[in-house]
Scaffold this motif. Sequence first.
Motif, short mmCIF file in Angstrom:
data_model
loop_
_atom_site.label_atom_id
_atom_site.label_comp_id
_atom_site.label_asym_id
_atom_site.label_seq_id
_atom_site.Cartn_x
_atom_site.Cartn_y
_atom_site.Cartn_z
N ASN A 151 0.96 -1.63 -0.01
CA ASN A 151 -0.28 -0.12 -0.19
C ASN A 151 1.16 1.60 -0.31
OD1 ASN A 151 -3.18 -0.66 -0.77
ND2 ASN A 151 -2.26 -2.23 1.65
N ILE A 152 2.01 1.28 0.50
CA ILE A 152 2.82 2.14 0.31
C ILE A 152 3.07 2.70 -0.71
CG2 ILE A 152 5.53 3.20 1.08
CD1 ILE A 152 4.93 1.98 3.72
N PHE A 153 4.04 1.72 -2.33
CA PHE A 153 3.90 1.02 -3.36
C PHE A 153 2.97 1.49 -3.78
CE2 PHE A 153 4.17 -0.50 -7.16
CZ PHE A 153 5.08 0.20 -8.02
N ASN A 192 0.38 6.13 -7.27
CA ASN A 192 -0.76 6.86 -7.63
C ASN A 192 -0.37 8.54 -7.15
OD1 ASN A 192 -4.01 7.34 -6.01
ND2 ASN A 192 -3.10 7.77 -7.62
N LEU A 193 0.53 8.93 -6.42
CA LEU A 193 0.71 9.97 -6.51
C LEU A 193 1.64 10.90 -7.15
CD1 LEU A 193 0.69 10.56 -2.20
CD2 LEU A 193 -1.09 11.39 -3.44
N MET A 194 2.04 9.36 -7.57
CA MET A 194 3.73 10.23 -9.05
C MET A 194 2.64 10.51 -10.03
SD MET A 194 6.96 8.69 -8.24
CE MET A 194 8.12 9.00 -8.83
N PRO A 227 -7.98 -0.65 -3.12
CA PRO A 227 -7.34 -1.23 -2.68
C PRO A 227 -7.16 -1.65 -1.16
CG PRO A 227 -5.59 -0.28 -4.28
CD PRO A 227 -6.79 0.27 -3.90
N MET A 228 -6.48 -0.53 -0.56
CA MET A 228 -6.41 -0.28 0.94
C MET A 228 -7.24 -0.80 1.43
SD MET A 228 -4.57 2.93 2.86
CE MET A 228 -2.93 3.27 2.27
#
Length: 102
Positions: free
Chosen positions: A35-37, A42-44, A55-56
């Motif tokens: 989820n960090i990935f 997503n932010l990039m 998904p989280m």
Amino acid sequence: MERNYTEEERYNLAKKRVQEVKGFYGNLTAYIVVNIFLVVVNLMTSPEHLWFYWPMLGWGIGVLFHGLRVFNRMPFLGKDWEERKLKEFMEEEERRKNQFKQ
């Protein structure tokens, strides 16, 4: 219906329990890393459209129920429920067997 376990049975139950807890922590670790990935991706790629929380949320619900089951906090269908249901079915079968003997 209390059962006296041998030392080997107690060891095997403890070993199984350790494997369950280990599996949960593995699942939790994978959940956090992935989820960090996903947040970074997503932010990039599209910060104006946030989708990482779907998904989280879905996987998080699965991790929650996994943890509840592993740590015997399941409010329904837990270990106590299994034992009560097993005893109920055994008593029902005994009544049925005795009914046919008469």
